[in-house]
Structures are given as structure tokens and as C-alpha cells.
Design a protein around this motif. Structure first.
Motif, PDB file in Angstrom:
ATOM      1  N   TRP A 191       0.782  -1.225   0.000  1.00  0.00           N
ATOM      2  CA  TRP A 191       0.000   0.000   0.000  1.00  0.00           C
ATOM      3  C   TRP A 191       0.820   1.284   0.000  1.00  0.00           C
ATOM      4  N   LEU A 192       2.049   1.229   0.476  1.00  0.00           N
ATOM      5  CA  LEU A 192       2.839   2.452   0.615  1.00  0.00           C
ATOM      6  C   LEU A 192       3.927   2.597  -0.444  1.00  0.00           C
ATOM      7  N   GLY A 193       4.068   1.625  -1.324  1.00  0.00           N
ATOM      8  CA  GLY A 193       5.078   1.717  -2.373  1.00  0.00           C
ATOM      9  C   GLY A 193       6.502   1.536  -1.881  1.00  0.00           C
ATOM     10  N   VAL A 194       6.646   0.902  -0.737  1.00  0.00           N
ATOM     11  CA  VAL A 194       7.964   0.674  -0.148  1.00  0.00           C
ATOM     12  C   VAL A 194       8.544  -0.625  -0.704  1.00  0.00           C
ATOM     13  N   THR A 195       9.795  -0.561  -1.158  1.00  0.00           N
ATOM     14  CA  THR A 195      10.460  -1.757  -1.674  1.00  0.00           C
ATOM     15  C   THR A 195      11.626  -2.201  -0.785  1.00  0.00           C
ATOM     16  N   ARG A 196      11.963  -1.391   0.221  1.00  0.00           N
ATOM     17  CA  ARG A 196      13.049  -1.727   1.144  1.00  0.00           C
ATOM     18  C   ARG A 196      12.600  -1.323   2.545  1.00  0.00           C
ATOM     19  N   ILE A 197      12.665  -2.279   3.467  1.00  0.00           N
ATOM     20  CA  ILE A 197      12.299  -2.013   4.857  1.00  0.00           C
ATOM     21  C   ILE A 197      13.540  -2.240   5.705  1.00  0.00           C
ATOM     22  N   GLU A 198      13.879  -1.240   6.496  1.00  0.00           N
ATOM     23  CA  GLU A 198      15.078  -1.291   7.327  1.00  0.00           C
ATOM     24  C   GLU A 198      14.696  -1.319   8.801  1.00  0.00           C
ATOM     25  N   LEU A 199      15.618  -1.822   9.623  1.00  0.00           N
ATOM     26  CA  LEU A 199      15.459  -1.778  11.076  1.00  0.00           C
ATOM     27  C   LEU A 199      16.816  -1.936  11.720  1.00  0.00           C
ATOM     28  N   GLU A 200      16.857  -1.594  12.994  1.00  0.00           N
ATOM     29  CA  GLU A 200      18.047  -1.791  13.804  1.00  0.00           C
ATOM     30  C   GLU A 200      17.641  -2.672  14.981  1.00  0.00           C
ATOM     31  N   VAL A 201      18.486  -3.626  15.335  1.00  0.00           N
ATOM     32  CA  VAL A 201      18.197  -4.519  16.460  1.00  0.00           C
ATOM     33  C   VAL A 201      19.507  -4.758  17.214  1.00  0.00           C
ATOM     34  N   TYR A 202      19.436  -4.685  18.536  1.00  0.00           N
ATOM     35  CA  TYR A 202      20.635  -4.893  19.339  1.00  0.00           C
ATOM     36  C   TYR A 202      21.192  -6.290  19.096  1.00  0.00           C
ATOM     37  N   THR A 203      22.497  -6.384  19.022  1.00  0.00           N
ATOM     38  CA  THR A 203      23.146  -7.652  18.678  1.00  0.00           C
ATOM     39  C   THR A 203      22.920  -8.739  19.726  1.00  0.00           C
ATOM     40  N   ASP A 204      22.536  -8.363  20.939  1.00  0.00           N
ATOM     41  CA  ASP A 204      22.288  -9.373  21.977  1.00  0.00           C
ATOM     42  C   ASP A 204      20.813  -9.760  22.084  1.00  0.00           C
ATOM     43  N   ASN A 205      19.983  -9.275  21.171  1.00  0.00           N
ATOM     44  CA  ASN A 205      18.554  -9.586  21.199  1.00  0.00           C
ATOM     45  C   ASN A 205      18.273 -10.741  20.226  1.00  0.00           C
ATOM     46  N   ASP A 206      18.681 -11.929  20.639  1.00  0.00           N
ATOM     47  CA  ASP A 206      18.571 -13.115  19.771  1.00  0.00           C
ATOM     48  C   ASP A 206      17.145 -13.403  19.325  1.00  0.00           C
ATOM     49  N   ALA A 207      16.176 -13.224  20.212  1.00  0.00           N
ATOM     50  CA  ALA A 207      14.781 -13.522  19.851  1.00  0.00           C
ATOM     51  C   ALA A 207      14.301 -12.588  18.747  1.00  0.00           C
ATOM     52  N   ALA A 208      14.611 -11.301  18.854  1.00  0.00           N
ATOM     53  CA  ALA A 208      14.186 -10.347  17.823  1.00  0.00           C
ATOM     54  C   ALA A 208      14.910 -10.602  16.503  1.00  0.00           C
ATOM     55  N   ILE A 209      16.189 -10.903  16.569  1.00  0.00           N
ATOM     56  CA  ILE A 209      16.942 -11.197  15.345  1.00  0.00           C
ATOM     57  C   ILE A 209      16.317 -12.401  14.638  1.00  0.00           C
ATOM     58  N   ALA A 210      16.014 -13.452  15.387  1.00  0.00           N
ATOM     59  CA  ALA A 210      15.391 -14.643  14.793  1.00  0.00           C
ATOM     60  C   ALA A 210      14.019 -14.303  14.203  1.00  0.00           C
ATOM     61  N   LEU A 211      13.241 -13.474  14.897  1.00  0.00           N
ATOM     62  CA  LEU A 211      11.941 -13.049  14.382  1.00  0.00           C
ATOM     63  C   LEU A 211      12.104 -12.349  13.041  1.00  0.00           C
ATOM     64  N   PHE A 212      12.995 -11.393  12.976  1.00  0.00           N
ATOM     65  CA  PHE A 212      13.175 -10.631  11.737  1.00  0.00           C
ATOM     66  C   PHE A 212      13.717 -11.511  10.610  1.00  0.00           C
ATOM     67  N   GLU A 213      14.608 -12.414  10.932  1.00  0.00           N
ATOM     68  CA  GLU A 213      15.125 -13.336   9.901  1.00  0.00           C
ATOM     69  C   GLU A 213      14.006 -14.214   9.354  1.00  0.00           C
ATOM     70  N   ARG A 214      13.103 -14.674  10.212  1.00  0.00           N
ATOM     71  CA  ARG A 214      11.961 -15.486   9.752  1.00  0.00           C
ATOM     72  C   ARG A 214      11.077 -14.711   8.784  1.00  0.00           C
ATOM     73  N   HIS A 215      11.110 -13.402   8.850  1.00  0.00           N
ATOM     74  CA  HIS A 215      10.290 -12.558   7.985  1.00  0.00           C
ATOM     75  C   HIS A 215      11.086 -11.963   6.828  1.00  0.00           C
ATOM     76  N   GLY A 216      12.229 -12.560   6.535  1.00  0.00           N
ATOM     77  CA  GLY A 216      12.974 -12.182   5.344  1.00  0.00           C
ATOM     78  C   GLY A 216      13.977 -11.058   5.497  1.00  0.00           C
ATOM     79  N   PHE A 217      14.213 -10.591   6.710  1.00  0.00           N
ATOM     80  CA  PHE A 217      15.215  -9.557   6.927  1.00  0.00           C
ATOM     81  C   PHE A 217      16.592 -10.198   6.990  1.00  0.00           C
ATOM     82  N   VAL A 218      17.573  -9.513   6.445  1.00  0.00           N
ATOM     83  CA  VAL A 218      18.954  -9.999   6.497  1.00  0.00           C
ATOM     84  C   VAL A 218      19.842  -8.933   7.119  1.00  0.00           C
ATOM     85  N   ALA A 219      20.844  -9.401   7.844  1.00  0.00           N
ATOM     86  CA  ALA A 219      21.812  -8.483   8.443  1.00  0.00           C
ATOM     87  C   ALA A 219      22.693  -7.909   7.346  1.00  0.00           C
TER      88      ALA A 219
END
Length: 160
Positions: A109-137
Motif C-alpha cells: 500500500w505504501l510503495g515501499v520496496t526496502r524495509i530497514e530496522l536496527e536490532v541490538y546484537t544481543d537480542n537473539d529472539a528479535a533477530i530470529a523473528l526478523f530473519e523469519r520474515h525475510g530480513f537480512v543483516a
């Protein structure tokens, strides 16, 4: 499964409550003890480039995701997201539902082709969540933010 919807003025107290939890503000760039006035300003709807979604269970707000689409003409195809989930509601699909909704809103709906985020390196649960949704470091920002008196690193992640 939680219900996802845009946040409304009646949700501000619950959202402020989520970001008042020590585990949430320690995992985000929020400061402890956020005021109602701060959250009212953030969610007042005046910034047309900012969208706020909430996840509810039994009409109770359990999590929130903020989506900021960049307004610079050269970066209008990019959004940055940040989310918080109440400690008592974790591991129940709230974060996953919020990420799904945010990425769907961005790409559909918003015409976005790139989604960015920052996550603390010690937040393993959040990193795994984002990786499951196609985010890459894409890199690590050293000493990115002050947390409890110590500068900590973040992973810069994106999804295209």
C-alpha cells in the motif's frame, strides 16, 4: 491470533505502558518513564509518513509497530520499522503478526520496496523473528546507542 489495526488515540496509554517496561525500553531507543505527552505527540497523526499499528488480544493492546516512510525523494521507497511487545505477551505470535502487517502495509500500500530496522546484537529472539520474515543483516553499527550506561552494538537489517 492477535487482531492488528491502526492505533487510535484511546491506545496511547497502553502503548506508553508497553514502552515503559524495562525489557522493552532496553531493547529499543526509548527512554525510561515515557510521558503521555510524548506519546500523544508521536501518535497524533500529523506526520503523514508515520504509521502505527497495534496488536490486540481480547481488546487489550499487547504490542505496537511504528513504520516511518522516508520523505526524501531519493529514499521514498524505504521505510524503517520499530516494535515493542509487552513482556507478558511474548512468544504468542504478537511480534510476528506485527511484522507481517507492517511489511504488508509497506509493500502492498505504501510503495515501499526496502524495509530497514536496527536490532541490538544481543537480542537473539528479535533477530530470529526478523530473519523469519525475510530480513537480512547488512552490517553492525558499533557503539550505536547508550543503554544503561554502556554503548551497545546493533545489527542493521533490511528486507527487499
Amino acid at each position: 491470533m492477535p487482531t492488528i489495526r491502526h492505533s487510535e488515540p484511546r491506545d496511547i496509554e497502553a502503548i506508553r505502558g508497553i514502552y515503559s517496561e524495562p525489557s522493552v525500553y532496553a531493547s529499543t531507543l526509548q527512554l525510561p518513564w515515557p510521558s503521555m505527552e510524548l506519546w500523544q505527540q508521536r501518535l497524533d497523526g500529523r506526520n503523514e509518513h508515520f504509521h502505527s499499528l497495534v496488536a490486540c488480544e481480547d481488546d487489550e493492546v499487547r504490542g505496537q509497530v511504528g513504520i516511518e516512510v522516508f520523505s526524501n525523494p531519493r529514499r521514498r521507497h524505504v521505510a524503517n520499522i520499530g516494535l515493542g511487545v509487552s513482556a507478558q505477551a511474548r512468544r504468542r505470535g504478537i511480534g510476528s503478526a506485527l511484522v507481517d502487517a507492517a511489511t504488508g502495509l509497506c509493500t502492498g500500500w505504501l510503495g515501499v520496496t526496502r524495509i530497514e530496522l536496527e536490532v541490538y546484537t544481543d537480542n537473539d529472539a528479535a533477530i530470529a523473528l526478523f530473519e523469519r520474515h525475510g530480513f537480512v543483516a547488512e552490517g553492525t553499527a558499533r557503539g550505536y546507542a547508550l543503554r544503561a550506561g554502556e554503548y551497545v552494538d546493533v545489527l542493521l537489517m533490511a528486507r527487499r
